[in-house]
Design a protein around this motif. Sequence first.
Motif, PDB file in Angstrom:
ATOM      1  N   ASN A  63     -25.991  65.986 -17.910  1.00  0.00           N
ATOM      2  CA  ASN A  63     -24.537  66.186 -17.866  1.00  0.00           C
ATOM      3  C   ASN A  63     -23.763  64.938 -18.262  1.00  0.00           C
ATOM      4  OD1 ASN A  63     -25.058  68.808 -16.847  1.00  0.00           O
ATOM      5  ND2 ASN A  63     -25.040  68.053 -14.755  1.00  0.00           N
TER       6      ASN A  63
ATOM      7  N   SER B 294     -26.566  70.444  -9.147  1.00  0.00           N
ATOM      8  CA  SER B 294     -25.146  70.570  -9.426  1.00  0.00           C
ATOM      9  C   SER B 294     -24.616  69.262 -10.010  1.00  0.00           C
ATOM     10  CB  SER B 294     -24.386  70.913  -8.138  1.00  0.00           C
ATOM     11  OG  SER B 294     -24.414  69.810  -7.250  1.00  0.00           O
ATOM     12  N   THR B 295     -23.530  69.353 -10.751  1.00  0.00           N
ATOM     13  CA  THR B 295     -22.940  68.170 -11.387  1.00  0.00           C
ATOM     14  C   THR B 295     -22.508  67.145 -10.350  1.00  0.00           C
ATOM     15  OG1 THR B 295     -22.158  69.610 -13.171  1.00  0.00           O
ATOM     16  CG2 THR B 295     -21.212  67.413 -13.041  1.00  0.00           C
ATOM     17  N   LEU B 296     -21.963  67.605  -9.227  1.00  0.00           N
ATOM     18  CA  LEU B 296     -21.557  66.680  -8.165  1.00  0.00           C
ATOM     19  C   LEU B 296     -22.752  65.936  -7.598  1.00  0.00           C
ATOM     20  CD1 LEU B 296     -19.423  65.537  -6.246  1.00  0.00           C
ATOM     21  CD2 LEU B 296     -19.799  67.529  -4.759  1.00  0.00           C
ATOM     22  N   VAL B 297     -23.864  66.645  -7.401  1.00  0.00           N
ATOM     23  CA  VAL B 297     -25.071  65.999  -6.872  1.00  0.00           C
ATOM     24  C   VAL B 297     -25.600  64.971  -7.866  1.00  0.00           C
ATOM     25  CG1 VAL B 297     -27.477  66.405  -6.204  1.00  0.00           C
ATOM     26  CG2 VAL B 297     -25.684  67.935  -5.395  1.00  0.00           C
TER      27      VAL B 297
ATOM     28  N   PHE C  57     -23.843  63.210 -10.030  1.00  0.00           N
ATOM     29  CA  PHE C  57     -22.968  62.036  -9.988  1.00  0.00           C
ATOM     30  C   PHE C  57     -23.186  61.210  -8.723  1.00  0.00           C
ATOM     31  CE2 PHE C  57     -18.815  60.101  -8.929  1.00  0.00           C
ATOM     32  CZ  PHE C  57     -18.698  59.264 -10.034  1.00  0.00           C
ATOM     33  N   LEU C  58     -23.291  61.889  -7.580  1.00  0.00           N
ATOM     34  CA  LEU C  58     -23.506  61.168  -6.322  1.00  0.00           C
ATOM     35  C   LEU C  58     -24.877  60.511  -6.283  1.00  0.00           C
ATOM     36  CD1 LEU C  58     -21.928  63.671  -3.747  1.00  0.00           C
ATOM     37  CD2 LEU C  58     -20.926  61.592  -4.708  1.00  0.00           C
ATOM     38  N   SER C  59     -25.881  61.179  -6.838  1.00  0.00           N
ATOM     39  CA  SER C  59     -27.217  60.568  -6.866  1.00  0.00           C
ATOM     40  C   SER C  59     -27.240  59.343  -7.768  1.00  0.00           C
ATOM     41  CB  SER C  59     -28.254  61.591  -7.336  1.00  0.00           C
ATOM     42  OG  SER C  59     -28.032  61.963  -8.691  1.00  0.00           O
TER      43      SER C  59
ATOM     44  N   ASP D 173     -27.647  73.861  -8.580  1.00  0.00           N
ATOM     45  CA  ASP D 173     -26.431  74.104  -9.341  1.00  0.00           C
ATOM     46  C   ASP D 173     -25.940  75.530  -9.220  1.00  0.00           C
ATOM     47  OD1 ASP D 173     -28.528  75.199 -10.670  1.00  0.00           O
ATOM     48  OD2 ASP D 173     -27.894  74.583 -12.675  1.00  0.00           O
TER      49      ASP D 173
END
Length: 362
Positions: free
Chosen positions: A238, A291-294, A296-298, A340
Motif C-alpha cells: 500500500n 488492513s491499511t491502518l495496521v 501504517f501502525l506496524s 483487511d
Amino acid sequence: MGRFENQGVAYKGFAIMAFLVVILAGIKAASPIVVPFVLSAFIAVICNPVIDWLARYRVPRGLAIMVLMVFIVLMGLWLASIVGSSINEFSQQLPHYRDQLVQQFSWVIDKLQAFNITVSRDQLLAYFDPGIALSMTTNMLSSVGGVMANLFLIILTVVFMLFEAQTLPKKLHFALDDPDMRLKQIDKFLHSVNQYMVIKTLVSMGTGLIVGIGLAIIGVDYALLWGVVAFLFNYIPNIGSIIAAIPSVLLAFIQIGPGAAGMTALLYLGTNMVMGNVIEPRYMGRGLGLSTLVVFLSLIFWGWLLGSVGMLLSVPLTMIVKIALESSQSGGWLAILLADDVSSPSGQQAASDDIEAETPRD
C-alpha cells in the motif's frame, strides 16, 4: 463473587500489559543483537525451500547450504559495491538536487501568489522541504548497510538455522507438549510463514527488476539504486510503493523534466498494480491481507523497535503475528481485527475456530 472475578480479570489484563512492556523494552535495548538475528531468520526462511528443492535431487544438505551461502555472499558483495558507490555519488550530489527542488518548489509558490494565494515561502519550505524525501532514502539505505556490516555473523547464523530447519517442527511439538504430532496449528503456522516470505521475496525481486530496467530506459540516474529501493520497500504494501517512487519521480523531474517524471510515476503505478493486484494474489491469495491502518501502525511500531530493518520487515513481522494468532484458538478475534476484510478466508477460518472452540461438545 462477580466483583472479585472482574478484579481478577482486570489484574490479569494489567499483568499482561506490564509483561509486554518489559519484553518490548528488553528487545529495544538489545536491538543491536536482535536485528541481525531477525534478519538471519528471514534469510533462512527464504533459503530453506531452495535447500529442500536441491535435496530432492539427492544433493547433500550440507553441500547445498554451502553452495547457496557462497552464491548469496558473492551476489551480496557485488550488489553492495554497486549500490554503495551509487549511494556515495548520490549523497555528494544531494545538496545540488535539493537546491534545484527548492527552486522548483519556490516556482509553485510564485504561481500561487499569481492567483492571490499568499503563502510564506520560508515557513512553507521549513515545514515541507522537498529534499527530505531524498535524504530519508539515503539515510535508510545507509542504516540497512550498517546492519549488513555484520555479514559474517548473519551468514553464520543463517547456516546454523538451515541445518536446524528439519528438526525445528519436531522440537516445537515436543516443547508444546505434543509428542504425538497432533498439533496441526504449528505445521500450518510454519508453512504459512514460509510461503508468505518466499512469494513476497520473488514478487519484490520482480518489482525491483522491472523498475530498475524501466528507469534505465527512461534515463534516470542511479537506476540500480532505485531498483534496490523498490525491492526493499515492496515488503511494505500500500504505502511502500509510494515511498519508493517519490525520490525517483523527483530525480526524474530535476534531471530530465516533467515528461520523464510522469513516465516514472506511470512505471511505478503500472508495476505495482500488476505485481500487487494480479501476480501476488494469484499465488498467495487474499487471505493474508492486512488492513491499511495496521500496515501504517506496524511500520511505525517496528521502525521504533528495530530501526530501519524493522520498517522494511514491519509487514512480514506483523504477518507472523497474525498467522500465529490465526493458529491459536484464543487469538482468532485479534487476527480478524488485523485483517483487511472480515469476509477474507483467514478471517472466516479464525472466526470458525473460535466458534468451534466455544461450542460445548457432547
